[in-house]
Design a protein around this motif. Structure first.
Motif, PDB file in Angstrom:
ATOM      1  N   ASP A 124       0.817  -1.215   0.000  1.00  0.00           N
ATOM      2  CA  ASP A 124       0.000   0.000   0.000  1.00  0.00           C
ATOM      3  C   ASP A 124       0.851   1.266   0.000  1.00  0.00           C
ATOM      4  O   ASP A 124       0.419   2.309  -0.484  1.00  0.00           O
ATOM      5  CB  ASP A 124      -0.927   0.009   1.218  1.00  0.00           C
ATOM      6  N   GLY A 125       2.057   1.197   0.548  1.00  0.00           N
ATOM      7  CA  GLY A 125       2.882   2.391   0.680  1.00  0.00           C
ATOM      8  C   GLY A 125       3.279   3.027  -0.635  1.00  0.00           C
ATOM      9  O   GLY A 125       3.545   4.234  -0.689  1.00  0.00           O
ATOM     10  N   CYS A 126       3.329   2.240  -1.718  1.00  0.00           N
ATOM     11  CA  CYS A 126       3.667   2.796  -3.027  1.00  0.00           C
ATOM     12  C   CYS A 126       2.416   3.121  -3.832  1.00  0.00           C
ATOM     13  O   CYS A 126       2.514   3.599  -4.972  1.00  0.00           O
ATOM     14  CB  CYS A 126       4.559   1.838  -3.809  1.00  0.00           C
ATOM     15  N   ARG A 127       1.238   2.867  -3.238  1.00  0.00           N
ATOM     16  CA  ARG A 127      -0.036   3.057  -3.949  1.00  0.00           C
ATOM     17  C   ARG A 127      -0.822   4.264  -3.438  1.00  0.00           C
ATOM     18  O   ARG A 127      -1.968   4.470  -3.836  1.00  0.00           O
ATOM     19  CB  ARG A 127      -0.876   1.785  -3.817  1.00  0.00           C
ATOM     20  N   VAL A 128      -0.238   5.043  -2.560  1.00  0.00           N
ATOM     21  CA  VAL A 128      -0.911   6.236  -2.055  1.00  0.00           C
ATOM     22  C   VAL A 128      -1.159   7.192  -3.233  1.00  0.00           C
ATOM     23  O   VAL A 128      -0.267   7.428  -4.056  1.00  0.00           O
ATOM     24  CB  VAL A 128      -0.051   6.919  -0.979  1.00  0.00           C
ATOM     25  N   PRO A 129      -2.366   7.742  -3.348  1.00  0.00           N
ATOM     26  CA  PRO A 129      -2.674   8.636  -4.477  1.00  0.00           C
ATOM     27  C   PRO A 129      -1.671   9.772  -4.628  1.00  0.00           C
ATOM     28  O   PRO A 129      -1.215  10.364  -3.646  1.00  0.00           O
ATOM     29  CB  PRO A 129      -4.077   9.153  -4.135  1.00  0.00           C
ATOM     30  N   ILE A 130      -1.340  10.078  -5.885  1.00  0.00           N
ATOM     31  CA  ILE A 130      -0.281  11.043  -6.144  1.00  0.00           C
ATOM     32  C   ILE A 130      -0.832  12.472  -6.096  1.00  0.00           C
ATOM     33  O   ILE A 130      -2.011  12.710  -6.331  1.00  0.00           O
ATOM     34  CB  ILE A 130       0.416  10.762  -7.490  1.00  0.00           C
ATOM     35  N   PRO A 131       0.030  13.454  -5.789  1.00  0.00           N
ATOM     36  CA  PRO A 131      -0.413  14.855  -5.686  1.00  0.00           C
ATOM     37  C   PRO A 131      -0.262  15.600  -7.017  1.00  0.00           C
ATOM     38  O   PRO A 131       0.747  15.485  -7.704  1.00  0.00           O
ATOM     39  CB  PRO A 131       0.548  15.421  -4.639  1.00  0.00           C
ATOM     40  N   TRP A 132      -1.272  16.390  -7.332  1.00  0.00           N
ATOM     41  CA  TRP A 132      -1.250  17.193  -8.552  1.00  0.00           C
ATOM     42  C   TRP A 132      -1.130  18.688  -8.259  1.00  0.00           C
ATOM     43  O   TRP A 132      -0.579  19.431  -9.075  1.00  0.00           O
ATOM     44  CB  TRP A 132      -2.515  16.939  -9.362  1.00  0.00           C
ATOM     45  N   THR A 133      -1.659  19.134  -7.117  1.00  0.00           N
ATOM     46  CA  THR A 133      -1.654  20.559  -6.786  1.00  0.00           C
ATOM     47  C   THR A 133      -1.024  20.776  -5.420  1.00  0.00           C
ATOM     48  O   THR A 133      -0.856  19.835  -4.631  1.00  0.00           O
ATOM     49  CB  THR A 133      -3.089  21.117  -6.790  1.00  0.00           C
ATOM     50  N   ARG A 134      -0.726  22.029  -5.114  1.00  0.00           N
ATOM     51  CA  ARG A 134      -0.054  22.356  -3.857  1.00  0.00           C
ATOM     52  C   ARG A 134      -0.951  22.164  -2.637  1.00  0.00           C
ATOM     53  O   ARG A 134      -0.477  21.911  -1.546  1.00  0.00           O
ATOM     54  CB  ARG A 134       0.425  23.808  -3.880  1.00  0.00           C
ATOM     55  N   ASP A 135      -2.271  22.305  -2.828  1.00  0.00           N
ATOM     56  CA  ASP A 135      -3.178  22.214  -1.682  1.00  0.00           C
ATOM     57  C   ASP A 135      -4.482  21.569  -2.135  1.00  0.00           C
ATOM     58  O   ASP A 135      -4.560  21.001  -3.218  1.00  0.00           O
ATOM     59  CB  ASP A 135      -3.414  23.598  -1.071  1.00  0.00           C
TER      60      ASP A 135
END
Length: 551
Positions: free
Chosen positions: A404-415
């Motif tokens: 699960d640790g590599c499957r955390v949703p990725i960030p697109w914006t700063r906030d």
């Protein structure tokens, strides 16, 4: 026996043209893996979906990828992240519907991206209609049902263990046992059954007719079991995968399946490909999967598992190129995927991750990128146990259960509530401060990892010596340093990777005319515009760094 894969299939709209390209596009393609659940969420339910992935495809085009590989989005109870398929021709409602899949393929082709999807032929979901029929007593030859051992049949048929831990057998109410090399919700198919062959012919044609450009074959070393299902004779069998041949993996019979699929793929216009997720004990065994009449590529797991060590890296690179070259296939290179610790963490930090990426992109063959690695994302190691969904997490003696640790949703914006992943939250919590690593935060910053990847992929595409260019020619280098040259008509490139924690002086690559193309060294390293300078005729290579030089 020979099997002909001729079963027709119906699609909603028919074939969509692929991007115009070389017929052998796959030999040096950069293929970006999208773990659909964690890439982009369009509807605010906290789970990534096909519409979200389609809306974010311009990021991949700008990055410089040639193709996108989508993890399973098929109808599934999600016992193992979608690798437990209940209907191979339907999209699970959590990810959208078939029209969304069709729209994604068309949008990708419009951006010049090809589309590769997963196919899962080793097993189905226990909710698949076939398995439900088998539990009711019909069609059991499609799976592996066997009586147990002992006077009352209360012991499993043999000593095989699940990759996820525990026995590979589950008993059903009538006293028989069924085989599942993964979770109990993933019963293994019996590929000695003609119906299984015909069904997957139909499944492949269904998606090829919709327009996909290829398949990533899950557990391509599985499907065929040794006659008689002999005992392994040892415990912790998951640790033996890839180290030795097992009676349930890497059996010679799998190659007949792959040859049949290759004939099917070649029958379609445009070059459609298949890549094997295959574990084999030697490079020579792995090369069998990519012979000219079998699959096009196979994942290079020895490279993925290699430590940040010059001697080990050179050995794996040489073995990989030798083995694939012996059958005329390209090598593949991968640093991270949805099943392993992200390489930023695994290799020991962002500095090494950036250097490893540049080294990888300098090698001949095809490269697979895992979503978020272009952002330098680390592994998330502090997820609460109660939120983990890896089925191996609560089963012993198998995988570590921490995928699960590599499957955390990725960030697109700063906030925002999920850093741009979607209008709501995310199915796994993102770390505080994740926004600083987002696409928005890194875009335009010349020192960022994202801009390093964008630049590297652009140079790789444009320079004749990179990609499918010249072979690797090793150059003399100090201990702990890798240096190799690649040449082609129109120019050459030298790649220098320092795997040590100290600066090292080397002769200037290419001599006085050598010009620095790109460096993975961090912003704080003093790297003049034309390259780091040492004494006359030498350059100083920063610790844990990699650079490309035009010669």
């Amino acid at each position: 026996m020979a099997h002909e894969l001729t079963t027709p299939a119906r699609t909603p709209r028919g074939r969509r043209p692929a991007p115009p390209d070389r017929p052998d596009w796959w030999r040096d393609a950069v293929i970006y893996q999208v773990y659909v659940r964690s890439f982009a969420d369009s509807d605010g339910d906290g789970i990534g979906d096909l519409r979200g992935a389609r809306e974010r495809l311009p990021h991949l085009a700008r990055l410089g990828a040639d193709a996108v590989w989508l993890t399973p989005f098929y109808a599934s109870p999600q016992a193992d992240g979608g690798y437990d398929v209940a209907d191979h021709r339907a999209v699970d409602p959590v990810f959208g519907d078939l029209a969304d899949a069709d729209d994604l393929v068309r949008a990708a082709h419009g951006l010049g991206l090809r589309v590769i999807v997963d196919v899962v032929p080793n097993h189905t979901s226990d909710r698949h209609p076939w398995f439900q029929e088998a539990l009711a007593g019909t069609g059991r030859d499609r799976y592996h049902f066997h009586p147990g051992k002992g006077p009352d049949g209360s012991l499993p048929p043999n000593d095989w263990e699940s990759v996820f831990g525990g026995p590979a057998w589950t008993r059903v109410p009538d006293g028989s046992w069924y085989l599942h090399l993964f979770a109990p919700q993933q019963p293994d198919l019996n590929w000695e059954c003609e119906e299984v062959w015909a069904e997957f012919a139909s499944v492949l044609r269904f998606w090829l007719d919709l327009g996909v450009d290829g398949f990533r074959v899950d557990v391509a070393h599985g499907m065929v079991k040794a006659p008689g299902l002999p005992d392994v004779g040892s415990r912790e069998q998951a640790r033996l995968i890839g180290a030795q041949r097992l009676p349930f993996f890497d059996q010679d019979g799998v190659h007949e399946i792959h040859r049949g699929w290759r004939r099917l793929l070649d029958s379609y216009e445009g070059r459609r490909i298949a890549v094997a997720e295959a574990w084999a004990p030697t490079p020579e065994r792995l090369a069998l999967y990519v012979r000219p009449d079998e699959l096009h590529q196979a994942f290079n797991f020895p490279y993925l598992q290699c430590p940040w060590d010059a001697d080990a890296l050179r050995r794996v690179i040489d073995e990989s190129l030798r083995a694939t070259g012996s059958v005329g296939a390209p090598a593949t290179w991968v640093l991270s995927n949805h099943d392993v610790v992200r390489h930023t963490t695994r290799l020991g930090g962002l500095r090494r991750a950036r250097a490893a990426a540049l080294l990888t992109l300098a090698l001949p063959g095809s490269v697979y990128l895992y979503q978020g690695e272009e952002l330098g994302l680390p592994e998330v190691t502090d997820l609460p146990d109660g939120l983990r969904q890896d089925p191996a997490f609560r089963r012993g003696e198998g995988q570590d259960g921490l995928r699960d640790g590599c499957r955390v949703p990725i960030p697109w914006t700063r906030d925002g509530p999920s850093y741009g992943f979607g209008p709501g939250g995310s199915w796994l919590p993102q770390p505080e401060g994740w926004g600083a690593l987002s696409v928005a935060a890194q875009t335009g910053d010349p020192a960022s990892t994202l801009e390093l990847y964008r630049t590297a992929l652009a140079v790789r595409r444009e320079h004749p010596a990179l990609g499918a260019g010249g072979a690797v020619e090793w150059l003399p280098a100090p201990r702990g340093v890798l240096a190799f040259r690649r040449t082609a008509e129109g120019g050459g490139v030298v790649c220098v990777a320092n795997t040590t924690d100290r600066a090292v002086g080397i002769p200037r690559p290419g001599g006085p005319g050598g010009r620095l193309l790109l460096s993975a060294a961090a912003e704080e390293d003093p790297v003049p515009e034309d390259g780091p300078r040492g004494p006359a005729g030498t350059v100083t290579v920063a610790p844990d760094s990699c650079s490309w030089w035009a010669i």
